[in-house]
Motif scaffolding. Structure first.
Motif, PDB file in Angstrom:
ATOM      1  N   PRO A  26       0.740  -1.146  -0.085  1.00  0.00           N
ATOM      2  CA  PRO A  26       0.184  -0.005   0.254  1.00  0.00           C
ATOM      3  C   PRO A  26       0.685   1.113   0.031  1.00  0.00           C
ATOM      4  O   PRO A  26       0.460   2.332  -0.578  1.00  0.00           O
ATOM      5  N   LEU A  27       2.122   1.017   0.579  1.00  0.00           N
ATOM      6  CA  LEU A  27       2.922   2.396   0.697  1.00  0.00           C
ATOM      7  C   LEU A  27       3.467   2.575  -0.721  1.00  0.00           C
ATOM      8  O   LEU A  27       3.626   3.876  -1.107  1.00  0.00           O
ATOM      9  N   GLN A  29       2.132   1.831  -3.451  1.00  0.00           N
ATOM     10  CA  GLN A  29       0.716   2.661  -4.276  1.00  0.00           C
ATOM     11  C   GLN A  29       0.550   3.992  -3.956  1.00  0.00           C
ATOM     12  O   GLN A  29       0.304   4.746  -4.943  1.00  0.00           O
ATOM     13  N   MET A  30       0.773   4.494  -2.687  1.00  0.00           N
ATOM     14  CA  MET A  30       0.523   5.846  -2.224  1.00  0.00           C
ATOM     15  C   MET A  30       1.725   6.440  -2.970  1.00  0.00           C
ATOM     16  O   MET A  30       1.487   7.586  -3.480  1.00  0.00           O
ATOM     17  N   LEU A  32       3.385   6.004  -5.468  1.00  0.00           N
ATOM     18  CA  LEU A  32       3.273   6.040  -7.186  1.00  0.00           C
ATOM     19  C   LEU A  32       2.180   7.097  -7.568  1.00  0.00           C
ATOM     20  O   LEU A  32       2.480   8.038  -8.173  1.00  0.00           O
ATOM     21  N   ILE A  33       1.021   6.993  -6.684  1.00  0.00           N
ATOM     22  CA  ILE A  33      -0.174   8.166  -6.850  1.00  0.00           C
ATOM     23  C   ILE A  33       0.240   9.617  -6.776  1.00  0.00           C
ATOM     24  O   ILE A  33       0.125  10.439  -7.376  1.00  0.00           O
ATOM     25  N   SER A 222      -3.747  14.713  10.210  1.00  0.00           N
ATOM     26  CA  SER A 222      -4.857  13.876   9.676  1.00  0.00           C
ATOM     27  C   SER A 222      -6.080  14.563   9.362  1.00  0.00           C
ATOM     28  O   SER A 222      -6.895  14.199   8.416  1.00  0.00           O
ATOM     29  N   ILE A 225      -5.942  16.350   6.124  1.00  0.00           N
ATOM     30  CA  ILE A 225      -5.973  15.602   4.767  1.00  0.00           C
ATOM     31  C   ILE A 225      -7.517  15.079   4.786  1.00  0.00           C
ATOM     32  O   ILE A 225      -8.252  15.314   3.503  1.00  0.00           O
ATOM     33  N   ASN A 226      -8.186  15.055   5.750  1.00  0.00           N
ATOM     34  CA  ASN A 226      -9.594  14.965   5.678  1.00  0.00           C
ATOM     35  C   ASN A 226     -10.396  16.226   4.874  1.00  0.00           C
ATOM     36  O   ASN A 226     -11.347  15.969   4.054  1.00  0.00           O
ATOM     37  N   PHE A 229     -10.692  16.120   0.886  1.00  0.00           N
ATOM     38  CA  PHE A 229     -11.890  15.429   0.383  1.00  0.00           C
ATOM     39  C   PHE A 229     -12.900  16.124  -0.007  1.00  0.00           C
ATOM     40  O   PHE A 229     -13.420  17.039   1.121  1.00  0.00           O
ATOM     41  N   VAL A 238      -3.778  14.172  -1.825  1.00  0.00           N
ATOM     42  CA  VAL A 238      -4.228  13.327  -0.959  1.00  0.00           C
ATOM     43  C   VAL A 238      -2.804  12.515  -0.334  1.00  0.00           C
ATOM     44  O   VAL A 238      -2.314  12.496   0.785  1.00  0.00           O
ATOM     45  N   MET A 239      -2.638  11.615  -1.385  1.00  0.00           N
ATOM     46  CA  MET A 239      -1.397  10.747  -1.212  1.00  0.00           C
ATOM     47  C   MET A 239       0.083  11.403  -1.157  1.00  0.00           C
ATOM     48  O   MET A 239       0.635  10.845  -0.225  1.00  0.00           O
ATOM     49  N   THR A 242      -0.166  12.342   2.581  1.00  0.00           N
ATOM     50  CA  THR A 242       0.068  11.139   3.489  1.00  0.00           C
ATOM     51  C   THR A 242       1.247  10.656   3.359  1.00  0.00           C
ATOM     52  O   THR A 242       1.949  10.148   4.550  1.00  0.00           O
ATOM     53  N   SER A 245       3.513  12.882   5.559  1.00  0.00           N
ATOM     54  CA  SER A 245       3.004  12.721   6.920  1.00  0.00           C
ATOM     55  C   SER A 245       3.843  11.495   7.624  1.00  0.00           C
ATOM     56  O   SER A 245       3.853  11.231   8.844  1.00  0.00           O
ATOM     57  N   THR A 246       3.989  10.471   6.809  1.00  0.00           N
ATOM     58  CA  THR A 246       4.693   9.265   7.185  1.00  0.00           C
ATOM     59  C   THR A 246       6.348   9.549   7.264  1.00  0.00           C
ATOM     60  O   THR A 246       7.127   8.489   8.138  1.00  0.00           O
TER      61      THR A 246
ATOM     62  N   LEU B 169       2.747   4.097  11.272  1.00  0.00           N
ATOM     63  CA  LEU B 169       2.901   5.428  11.210  1.00  0.00           C
ATOM     64  C   LEU B 169       2.157   6.173  10.070  1.00  0.00           C
ATOM     65  O   LEU B 169       2.308   7.437  10.026  1.00  0.00           O
ATOM     66  N   ASN B 173      -7.016   7.535   9.796  1.00  0.00           N
ATOM     67  CA  ASN B 173      -7.999   8.021   8.622  1.00  0.00           C
ATOM     68  C   ASN B 173      -7.816   7.913   7.182  1.00  0.00           C
ATOM     69  O   ASN B 173      -8.476   7.973   6.592  1.00  0.00           O
ATOM     70  N   LEU B 189      -2.693  -1.204  -7.640  1.00  0.00           N
ATOM     71  CA  LEU B 189      -1.709  -2.457  -8.066  1.00  0.00           C
ATOM     72  C   LEU B 189      -2.357  -3.526  -7.940  1.00  0.00           C
ATOM     73  O   LEU B 189      -2.355  -4.659  -8.749  1.00  0.00           O
TER      74      LEU B 189
END
Lengths: 269, 348
Positions: A26-27, A29-30, A32-33, A222, A225-226, A229, A238-239, A242, A245-246, B169, B173, B189
């Motif tokens: 998933p990371l 994917q995040m 890439l987008i 957080s 980011i909300n 939307f 958004v990505m 995110t 933020s990590t 981390l 949400n 993917l």
């Protein structure tokens, strides 16, 4: 190395790689987008690679201040949690006093109480105290789950220090407080780092308290980011937010990796 | 072991009371001839007592003094302010019908009767229980297994742990958004591959598929915490234990059963408690995946409470909060009983 030990090693390595891949998927994917234009921007077509999303974070003042707010309340939370947790962890590790077991039980019960159960009265209480819409309010609310966890982790570290060290210090004429400050603290420094990291981790990602305590001001990342939307969500932005933020956590994690890999003795329930 | 050995190095001759003689004896076993010592007592009894008896004998040596309360006072004050006071407020509200906070009417236990008597509460309760059971059945064994797979070489350990912890981390949400974009049939993917494996396009209409997504998402999100906690306990096992086991010809399963698992007891109890409660009361992550659907198939306990609060039903939401807190207390009590039992078996 025997043949079966070799097979076992191969299986272990494959299993670990498979899980790491799963953890990263998933990371990936995040990421890439976050480098793709998902809404029409001047100069770049939808679906083309771009750095616009990351640039967008810097140009948006509300996102910038959200980052600062998040950093601020996490730091305040660590500054409250760690100094308060150290003496408590020492007491639970070394001293026996009336009701100690019940008290520890009560602390753990608060840790596992879901924040959503307490949202309404916490909001009222904090309004009365005048600390809603401020980073201090969130930092204080997050002590509900961070303080018990910090006490639990530190208690394990302190219990790993031999009791003879206390007794020698007392024979040398140190008082209990002096001993904690001068001798125990340097010994459990890695434990304090691990504790601070866990506080960071649970506080940075928490949403329920962060949402209800910031209606107008002091919004953390957080919630920012909300707010992105809407009718037409720029999912690339958004990505990107995110992913950014990590990053602080990832940096902290990398710095902490040796403390974590050395292992630590964890306390009893 | 290092804990005791340090103390002995400083003041070796002074140690006379019972548990210290005990630990001194064990120390000799560990230091001088750990291999023979372990073999002498037989594999099980030698290593078993080393691994299990020390923490117990250390924890028995506590000073009895009421000044302990001064040390915990700051924590008690903070947790009273943000935990106990709000909790009592909720208990108070739960007995009233509240239109606005200044105008309220005593209704006794009416809200409680209404919630306990409703099929909706028990349906949500069952769903949350099923969800938590599934989460525990997957995350705890998987977490232990992955912790055992982590290599022994120093550099790789740090990097592996750092990568593993990344899911922890991500702001909560955003986790549903990540997984929804991963499952997106055009850009995801997974979403581009899964249809070939029989994954339906309209998976949101199917309860099983929605459940699968939420469970896999939670496994992704939280298994790393179990791994890190287990690894932290495994890393404190001295190398000499493994050497003794190797000389005894113990296989991987025996090493796990008699050396590694005993070290994991306490940390596993905590991991199970945290994972059980946090998944039982899952709120932020589960709802956005499919808005509690299809047909309420993923409405969990905390989601019900969230809906009540959003609708400003102060009284019923307070009663619901109190019921949930009682569940929390019951679970915590069961775990502390389990801890007592664990100590009992270890002391003998």
């Amino acid at each position: 190395m025997t043949r079966s030990a070799k097979y076992l090693l191969v299986i272990k390595t494959l299993a670990l790689w498979a899980f790491l891949l799963f953890a990263c998927l998933p990371l990936v994917q995040m990421t890439l987008i976050s480098f793709v234009a998902t809404l029409p921007h001047p100069g770049v077509a939808v679906g083309r690679p771009t750095l616009n999303n990351y640039a967008g974070i810097w140009t948006d003042p509300s996102l910038r201040s959200a980052f600062l707010n998040s950093v601020a309340y996490v730091l305040i939370n660590i500054c409250i949690t760690v100094p308060v947790a150290i003496p408590a962890a020492y007491a639970f590790s070394r001293l026996s006093f009336l009701g100690d077991k019940h008290l520890f039980f009560a602390f753990i019960a608060f840790r596992i109480t879901p924040p959503v159960v307490l949202t309404l009265p916490v909001f009222q209480l904090f309004s009365a105290l005048g600390i809603v819409n401020s980073v201090f309010g969130i930092a204080l609310a997050h002590c509900l789950f961070n303080l018990p966890i910090a006490i639990w982790i530190l208690q394990g570290f302190i219990s790993a220090i031999p009791k003879e060290m206390d007794e020698t210090a007392f024979l040398d004429g140190h008082s209990r407080l002096h001993f904690i400050w001068k001798i125990l603290l340097p010994q459990i420094a890695p434990g304090i780092a691990v504790t601070a990291f866990f506080c960071f981790m649970f506080s940075w990602v928490e949403v329920v308290f962060a949402r209800i305590l910031t209606t107008t001001n002091g919004k953390p990342i957080s919630m920012a980011i909300n707010a992105l939307f809407g009718f037409q969500t720029d999912i690339g932005l958004v990505m990107a937010v995110t992913a950014t933020s990590t990053l602080p956590g990832a940096v902290l994690l990398f710095a902490m990796r040796n403390h974590l890999s050395r292992g630590f003795k964890v306390g009893r329930l | 072991m290092t804990a005791i050995s340090l103390g002995l190095d400083d003041r070796g001759g002074l140690l006379i009371d019972d548990c210290r003689i005990n630990s001194a004896r064990l120390l000799v076993v560990d230091r001088k001839d750990s291999l023979q010592g372990a073999r002498h007592g037989g594999f099980n009894s030698g290593l078993h007592s080393l691994a299990q008896r020390l923490p117990v004998s250390v924890s028995r040596m506590k000073d009895r003094t009421q000044t302990g309360w001064l040390f915990v006072l700051p924590s008690v004050l903070i947790l009273s302010l943000i935990g106990l006071v709000p909790l009592l407020t909720v208990v108070n509200y739960s007995f009233f019908e509240i239109f606005i906070l200044d105008a309220r009417f005593w209704v006794g236990t009416e809200w409680y009767a209404e919630i306990i008597g409703s099929g909706r509460f028990w349906a949500s309760f069952g769903r949350s229980l099923l969800f938590s059971t599934m989460i525990l059945c997957v995350q705890i064994p998987l977490g232990i297994a992955i912790a055992l797979c982590i290599p022994k070489r120093k550099i790789w350990v740090g990097i592996t742990l750092a990568v593993l912890a990344l899911p922890l981390l991500v702001p909560w949400n955003m986790i549903p958004s990540l997984w929804l974009s991963l499952l997106n049939p055009e850009t995801g993917l997974l979403g581009r591959i899964l249809p070939y494996l029989g994954w339906p396009d309209n998976w949101k209409l199917s309860a099983q598929h929605t459940w699968a997504v939420i469970v896999v998402m939670d496994v992704w999100h939280w298994t790393s915490l179990v791994v890190i906690l287990c690894y932290s306990a495994l890393a404190t096992i001295p190398q000499s234990y493994y050497q003794a086991a190797a000389i005894d010809g113990a296989g991987p399963w025996q090493v796990f059963r008699h050396i590694q698992l005993p070290k994991l007891h306490h940390v596993l109890l905590m991991a199970v408690l945290l994972r059980f409660m946090d998944s039982f009361m899952i709120y932020t992550e589960a709802f956005p995946i499919n808005a509690g659907g299809p047909n309420g198939a993923t409405m969990f306990l905390a989601v019900d409470l969230g809906e009540d609060i959003k609708a400003f039903n102060y009284g019923p939401s307070a009663a619901r909060s109190v019921i949930y807190f009682l569940i929390v207390l019951t679970v915590a009590w069961m775990f502390s009983k389990a801890q007592g039992k664990l100590d009992g078996t270890e002391a003998t």
